[in-house]
Design a protein around this motif. Sequence first.
Motif, PDB file in Angstrom:
ATOM      1  N   TYR A 268      35.822 104.710  73.224  1.00 22.18           N
ATOM      2  CA  TYR A 268      37.024 104.266  73.935  1.00 22.18           C
ATOM      3  C   TYR A 268      36.849 104.515  75.428  1.00 22.18           C
ATOM      4  CZ  TYR A 268      39.511 103.947  69.484  1.00 22.18           C
ATOM      5  OH  TYR A 268      39.906 103.602  68.217  1.00 22.18           O
ATOM      6  N   HIS A 269      37.154 103.496  76.224  1.00 20.68           N
ATOM      7  CA  HIS A 269      37.166 103.648  77.672  1.00 20.68           C
ATOM      8  C   HIS A 269      38.566 104.072  78.088  1.00 20.68           C
ATOM      9  CE1 HIS A 269      37.701 102.168  81.854  1.00 20.68           C
ATOM     10  NE2 HIS A 269      36.500 102.738  81.995  1.00 20.68           N
ATOM     11  N   ILE A 270      38.682 105.160  78.830  1.00 21.60           N
ATOM     12  CA  ILE A 270      39.979 105.701  79.233  1.00 21.60           C
ATOM     13  C   ILE A 270      40.075 105.656  80.753  1.00 21.60           C
ATOM     14  CG2 ILE A 270      41.534 107.693  79.100  1.00 21.60           C
ATOM     15  CD1 ILE A 270      40.000 108.600  76.617  1.00 21.60           C
ATOM     16  N   GLY A 271      41.128 105.054  81.248  1.00 19.65           N
ATOM     17  CA  GLY A 271      41.249 104.827  82.691  1.00 19.65           C
ATOM     18  C   GLY A 271      41.693 106.009  83.506  1.00 19.65           C
ATOM     19  N   ALA A 272      41.996 107.127  82.892  1.00 21.09           N
ATOM     20  CA  ALA A 272      42.430 108.314  83.639  1.00 21.09           C
ATOM     21  C   ALA A 272      42.000 109.557  82.884  1.00 21.09           C
ATOM     22  CB  ALA A 272      43.948 108.308  83.819  1.00 21.09           C
ATOM     23  N   SER A 273      41.923 110.672  83.601  1.00 21.65           N
ATOM     24  CA  SER A 273      41.642 111.932  82.914  1.00 21.65           C
ATOM     25  C   SER A 273      42.735 112.188  81.882  1.00 21.65           C
ATOM     26  CB  SER A 273      41.594 113.087  83.924  1.00 21.65           C
ATOM     27  OG  SER A 273      40.483 112.944  84.783  1.00 21.65           O
ATOM     28  N   ILE A 274      42.342 112.611  80.698  1.00 21.96           N
ATOM     29  CA  ILE A 274      43.342 112.740  79.630  1.00 21.96           C
ATOM     30  C   ILE A 274      44.380 113.822  79.948  1.00 21.96           C
ATOM     31  CG2 ILE A 274      41.745 111.852  77.887  1.00 21.96           C
ATOM     32  CD1 ILE A 274      41.433 114.668  76.810  1.00 21.96           C
ATOM     33  N   LYS A 275      44.014 114.757  80.839  1.00 21.97           N
ATOM     34  CA  LYS A 275      45.004 115.782  81.213  1.00 21.97           C
ATOM     35  C   LYS A 275      46.147 115.177  82.034  1.00 21.97           C
ATOM     36  CE  LYS A 275      42.647 117.282  85.468  1.00 21.97           C
ATOM     37  NZ  LYS A 275      43.774 116.953  86.375  1.00 21.97           N
ATOM     38  N   ASP A 276      45.890 114.018  82.671  1.00 21.43           N
ATOM     39  CA  ASP A 276      46.907 113.360  83.501  1.00 21.43           C
ATOM     40  C   ASP A 276      47.506 112.125  82.831  1.00 21.43           C
ATOM     41  OD1 ASP A 276      46.422 115.177  85.593  1.00 21.43           O
ATOM     42  OD2 ASP A 276      44.699 113.989  86.255  1.00 21.43           O
ATOM     43  N   ALA A 277      47.235 111.938  81.542  1.00 19.79           N
ATOM     44  CA  ALA A 277      47.668 110.728  80.848  1.00 19.79           C
ATOM     45  C   ALA A 277      49.179 110.530  80.962  1.00 19.79           C
ATOM     46  CB  ALA A 277      47.271 110.806  79.373  1.00 19.79           C
ATOM     47  N   GLY A 278      49.564 109.341  81.396  1.00 22.68           N
ATOM     48  CA  GLY A 278      50.976 108.993  81.474  1.00 22.68           C
ATOM     49  C   GLY A 278      51.630 109.256  82.809  1.00 22.68           C
ATOM     50  N   THR A 279      50.954 109.987  83.708  1.00 18.77           N
ATOM     51  CA  THR A 279      51.579 110.248  85.012  1.00 18.77           C
ATOM     52  C   THR A 279      51.484 109.022  85.922  1.00 18.77           C
ATOM     53  OG1 THR A 279      49.501 111.191  85.831  1.00 18.77           O
ATOM     54  CG2 THR A 279      51.113 112.711  84.873  1.00 18.77           C
ATOM     55  N   LYS A 280      50.451 108.183  85.708  1.00 18.69           N
ATOM     56  CA  LYS A 280      50.304 106.920  86.422  1.00 18.69           C
ATOM     57  C   LYS A 280      49.869 105.850  85.427  1.00 18.69           C
ATOM     58  CE  LYS A 280      49.071 108.908  90.920  1.00 18.69           C
ATOM     59  NZ  LYS A 280      48.052 108.945  92.012  1.00 18.69           N
ATOM     60  N   CYS A 281      49.978 104.586  85.856  1.00 20.49           N
ATOM     61  CA  CYS A 281      49.590 103.491  84.970  1.00 20.49           C
ATOM     62  C   CYS A 281      48.083 103.542  84.698  1.00 20.49           C
ATOM     63  CB  CYS A 281      49.957 102.152  85.637  1.00 20.49           C
ATOM     64  SG  CYS A 281      49.530 100.728  84.613  1.00 20.49           S
ATOM     65  N   PHE A 282      47.715 103.494  83.414  1.00 19.43           N
ATOM     66  CA  PHE A 282      46.300 103.476  83.037  1.00 19.43           C
ATOM     67  C   PHE A 282      46.155 102.812  81.670  1.00 19.43           C
ATOM     68  CE2 PHE A 282      47.662 106.903  80.429  1.00 19.43           C
ATOM     69  CZ  PHE A 282      46.700 107.107  79.447  1.00 19.43           C
ATOM     70  N   GLY A 283      44.926 102.523  81.269  1.00 21.39           N
ATOM     71  CA  GLY A 283      44.688 101.844  79.997  1.00 21.39           C
ATOM     72  C   GLY A 283      43.676 102.568  79.137  1.00 21.39           C
ATOM     73  N   ILE A 284      43.749 102.301  77.839  1.00 28.52           N
ATOM     74  CA  ILE A 284      42.772 102.798  76.865  1.00 28.52           C
ATOM     75  C   ILE A 284      42.274 101.581  76.090  1.00 28.52           C
ATOM     76  CG2 ILE A 284      42.371 104.230  74.830  1.00 28.52           C
ATOM     77  CD1 ILE A 284      44.539 106.086  75.769  1.00 28.52           C
ATOM     78  N   THR A 285      40.956 101.408  76.020  1.00 30.60           N
ATOM     79  CA  THR A 285      40.389 100.230  75.369  1.00 30.60           C
ATOM     80  C   THR A 285      39.244 100.628  74.449  1.00 30.60           C
ATOM     81  OG1 THR A 285      40.905  98.889  77.321  1.00 30.60           O
ATOM     82  CG2 THR A 285      39.350  97.962  75.743  1.00 30.60           C
TER      83      THR A 285
END
Length: 304
Positions: A268-285
């Motif tokens: 899975y490609h994750i657009g942000a560090s998982i510790k910051d997930a949801g604080t800014k717009c990002f995607g998981i693919t």
Amino acid sequence: MAKEKDEIAPVSETMIQSLIYTVRGQQVMLDSDLAMLYQVETRRLNESVKRNIGRFPESFCFQMTKEEYSSLKSQIATSNNEGRGGRRKLPYCFTEPGIAMLSAVLHSDTAVNVSVRIMNTFVEMRRFISNNALLFEKISNVELKQLEFQKETDARFDKVFDYISDHAETEQKIFYDGQIYDAFSLIASLIQKAKKNLSLIDGYVDIKTLNLLAKKKKGVDVTVFTHPKTTLSPTDIGNFNRQYPNLTVKGTTLFHDRFLVIDDTDVYHIGASIKDAGTKCFGITLIQDKQISSDLIKRLKNIK
């Protein structure tokens, strides 16, 4: 012209058939139903049986248990007594020979005549079952095949639903700022999918990252590839391993993006560090190209 005392009221074979039940694998009739047909009180019928108890072995007559009576009541809309205030005692069941013996102890022409009709009904029911045994066997075989087909179909559906649960809803997802709970829930569900091992590529990991990795299943090994100057201390890693073994942290500057690898198969490609997930717009693919996934996994294997 007045009726004689023991003149029988019309009793149809259909009516008698409706009063025959199966209890303990035997066809029986209840004391209250027989009393109604014999035109006597249920109490008097049972008293006659008790006075001649030697003529009524258990193969002729037996009293139902609470469980048997409850099961029987659930099969029929109402019992004959329930419309008259119910009954206090569990009913007695009479088998075919028991019914024949009843006519002898009741000393009533009505009892004799009705018993003859009941015996004829039992005979007709046995004849019907015997003549249609092959048909019943075919019906049973068809029902069995239907049950087997249903079980196989249910199993197929379960596999489809399991696949959908594991793949479809997490192939691609975008989270907007503020969706912290939703983002963390999805990442936790991905971590929990792993059965053998997890690899996390994330340049910025901390205690929050370890809190998410703690959601893994027991026995799953975790390797974290992060910046050599990680904020995680040896104490943090040691404490984690004491409760959730086994965690290995490797320093590397080879990666810019974040990836989560599950069981050396799904990447899975994750657009942000998982510790910051949801604080800014990002995607998981989920990376669909297996060659790309394989190349990334091989690269990880070569990092010391």
